[in-house]
Each structure stands twice: as structure tokens, then as C-alpha cells.
Motif scaffolding. Structure first.
Motif, mmCIF file in Angstrom:
data_model
loop_
_atom_site.group_PDB
_atom_site.id
_atom_site.type_symbol
_atom_site.label_atom_id
_atom_site.label_comp_id
_atom_site.label_asym_id
_atom_site.label_seq_id
_atom_site.Cartn_x
_atom_site.Cartn_y
_atom_site.Cartn_z
ATOM 1 N N ASN A 84 16.879 91.814 23.501
ATOM 2 C CA ASN A 84 17.110 92.803 24.276
ATOM 3 C C ASN A 84 17.803 93.818 23.441
ATOM 4 N N GLU A 85 18.852 93.499 22.928
ATOM 5 C CA GLU A 85 19.479 94.360 21.953
ATOM 6 C C GLU A 85 18.699 94.845 20.858
ATOM 7 N N ASP A 86 17.621 94.262 20.493
ATOM 8 C CA ASP A 86 16.719 94.703 19.428
ATOM 9 C C ASP A 86 15.830 95.660 19.969
ATOM 10 N N MET A 87 15.437 95.544 21.083
ATOM 11 C CA MET A 87 14.447 96.396 21.754
ATOM 12 C C MET A 87 15.399 97.744 22.042
ATOM 13 N N ALA A 88 16.518 97.886 22.311
ATOM 14 C CA ALA A 88 17.346 99.004 22.790
ATOM 15 C C ALA A 88 17.507 99.736 21.251
ATOM 16 N N GLU A 89 17.839 98.870 20.190
ATOM 17 C CA GLU A 89 17.832 99.564 18.933
ATOM 18 C C GLU A 89 16.689 100.131 18.290
ATOM 19 N N SER A 90 15.626 99.485 18.687
ATOM 20 C CA SER A 90 14.407 99.930 18.071
ATOM 21 C C SER A 90 13.681 101.313 18.818
ATOM 22 N N ILE A 91 14.080 101.084 20.143
ATOM 23 C CA ILE A 91 13.560 102.403 20.792
ATOM 24 C C ILE A 91 14.425 103.703 20.490
ATOM 25 N N ALA A 92 15.550 103.471 20.461
ATOM 26 C CA ALA A 92 16.566 104.348 20.194
ATOM 27 C C ALA A 92 16.100 105.189 18.647
ATOM 28 N N ALA A 93 15.683 104.093 17.748
ATOM 29 C CA ALA A 93 15.382 104.627 16.368
ATOM 30 C C ALA A 93 13.945 105.358 16.579
ATOM 31 N N TYR A 94 12.944 104.817 17.550
ATOM 32 C CA TYR A 94 11.599 105.498 17.391
ATOM 33 C C TYR A 94 11.801 106.910 18.158
ATOM 34 N N ILE A 95 12.698 107.083 18.705
ATOM 35 C CA ILE A 95 12.952 108.703 19.496
ATOM 36 C C ILE A 95 13.598 109.513 18.208
ATOM 37 N N SER A 106 9.650 89.269 22.029
ATOM 38 C CA SER A 106 10.675 88.128 21.405
ATOM 39 C C SER A 106 9.891 87.449 20.532
ATOM 40 N N THR A 107 8.421 87.129 20.651
ATOM 41 C CA THR A 107 7.493 86.514 19.454
ATOM 42 C C THR A 107 7.649 87.427 18.400
ATOM 43 N N LEU A 108 7.353 88.586 18.417
ATOM 44 C CA LEU A 108 7.222 89.536 17.143
ATOM 45 C C LEU A 108 8.547 89.549 16.577
ATOM 46 N N GLY A 109 9.615 89.382 17.068
ATOM 47 C CA GLY A 109 10.826 89.447 16.456
ATOM 48 C C GLY A 109 11.332 87.932 15.814
ATOM 49 N N GLY A 110 10.502 87.144 16.230
ATOM 50 C CA GLY A 110 11.006 85.644 15.977
ATOM 51 C C GLY A 110 12.045 85.246 16.566
ATOM 52 N N TRP A 111 12.096 85.633 17.844
ATOM 53 C CA TRP A 111 13.413 85.268 18.754
ATOM 54 C C TRP A 111 13.208 83.983 19.416
#
Length: 229
Positions: free
Chosen positions: A182-193, A148-153
Motif C-alpha cells: 500500500n505504501e509502496d503504491m502511494a510513494e510510486s504514484i506520487a513519484a509518477y506524477i 504485491s507480486t511485482l514488488g516482491g511483497w
């Protein structure tokens, strides 16, 4: 691609439902639900609102679950996959193509999840929804807070999601930016893969966070045949 081909061969392109169910349970701890009383009890809606997944949809889901690191194949809290009948939107979240319900151990798919011209969209969606179970059951509070801190949330009671971010860049999609960590993480992991280059180009810090804190060093590399470069 090799896994996709092997599963197609072993299950006769998913027409052998017993073998599909065997892979789903033994490899990933999940069940493809059908239109029956169990689904009605699980979802709190009439069973007629749901149907069995089509064969090619099952193959795509199994293939994308296999793409995640082995430690994420069987995931705490995820037990059921449910498909709403063709053409029916979710009664509340009408624009949603799929929904994760961690409290019900379920991912719900709408037909619009699979009626896309771009297969990459379907694959990212499958990974996105499964990642919500990492957030709900696997990640500790320290990891969530650091992300959250990394994303400025920051928590924002005036926002519909309860969250806002002061960052305007470093997001792989508008949806990742508009909703919550939460949604930021889900989108980012999907992109990571599926498309690590886009995550690295948008935010090398998020790429490195997922690589080191979530994937424990597992990296995905897009490769193109030499004769096509």
C-alpha cells in the motif's frame, strides 16, 4: 502552474473562503474542516487540537488534487481534510506529517507537512495520502495482488507492518521499501506524477504498471524551457 494561477485569481489567493470551499466540493468532493464540533466528532478528539488550513496550504492541496487524472478528482471514500494545530504531533504517530484515515473518509495533516523547504516534498505528500483512498476504495484485489507480486511483497507476521519484501531495489524511497505494498503504491504514484524520471530509473516495471493499470495511459512529462536547458 496555470491552474494554480487561476485558482489564486478566482479565490483572491484563498481569502475568499466561499469560493475555495466551492472548488473543493464541486471539483474534488472534499471539505476543509475547521476547529468545531463537526471536527471533534469526526476525529474523536477535542476540537482545540485542530485548526483551519492556512490559505496557501489550501491552494497547494487543490492544485495537487487537480494534477491527478480527472477520474480521480472525486474519489470514493475521501470527504474531509483536517489540520492539526501548529506544532502538535499526532499523539500516536509522532513522526507522521500526514495520515490517511480511509475508514473515517479523512486525510489529517500536521503542520510539519507544510513546514518544508522543498515544495516537492509537500506535493508528493499530498498525492501520497490521496492515493491511499485508491487502494482502499478503488483498486480491486487482482490489481493489489499483481502489484504485491511485482514488488516482491509477502505477508510476514514478524514484521511490524505485517509485510516484507524480498526485493532490495526498485523502490522510489526507503519508506516504500520498508512498510507495505500500500505504501509502496502511494510513494510510486506520487513519484509518477511529480517526478516520473525517478520512478522510471528505479523501476521501469512499476512505471509501466501504473501507466497501464492505474492511469490508463496518462503520462506525466517533466519539461524545461529551452533557454534553461
Amino acid at each position: 502552474k496555470l491552474y494554480h494561477a487561476v485558482v489564486n485569481y478566482y479565490t483572491d489567493f484563498a481569502t475568499n473562503k466561499a469560493r475555495v470551499d466551492q472548488i473543493a466540493m464541486e471539483s474534488f468532493g472534499i471539505r476543509f474542516m475547521q476547529s468545531n464540533q463537526q471536527t471533534q466528532d469526526l476525529m474523536g478528539e477535542d476540537a482545540s487540537n485542530f485548526q483551519e488550513f492556512f490559505d496557501d496550504e489550501k491552494i497547494e492541496i487543490l492544485s495537487m488534487f487537480e494534477e491527478m487524472p480527472e477520474g480521480f478528482h472525486k474519489m470514493d471514500g475521501l470527504k474531509y481534510l483536517v489540520r492539526r494545530i501548529n506544532g502538535q504531533d499526532h499523539p500516536i504517530y509522532k513522526n507522521a506529517a500526514a495520515l490517511a484515515w480511509p475508514s473515517s473518509n479523512t486525510i489529517e495533516f500536521m503542520s510539519k507537512a507544510f513546514n518544508q523547504t522543498q515544495i516537492d516534498y509537500v506535493r508528493r505528500l499530498i498525492l501520497h495520502e490521496k492515493t491511499h483512498f485508491l487502494w482502499a476504495y478503488t483498486f480491486d484485489e487482482s490489481l493489489k495482488d499483481d502489484w504485491s507480486t511485482l514488488g516482491g511483497w509477502f505477508e510476514d507476521p514478524t514484521s511490524g507492518s505485517g509485510w516484507s519484501t524480498y526485493n532490495t531495489t526498485e523502490f522510489v524511497s526507503a519508506y516504500a521499501h520498508d512498510v507495505s505494498p500500500n505504501e509502496d503504491m502511494a510513494e510510486s504514484i506520487a513519484a509518477y506524477i511529480t517526478n516520473p524520471e525517478i520512478l522510471m530509473s528505479r523501476s521501469i516495471r512499476k512505471y509501466e504498471f501504473i501507466r497501464d493499470r492505474v492511469m490508463h495511459g496518462t503520462r506525466y512529462i517533466a519539461q524545461i524551457r529551452e533557454d534553461l536547458t
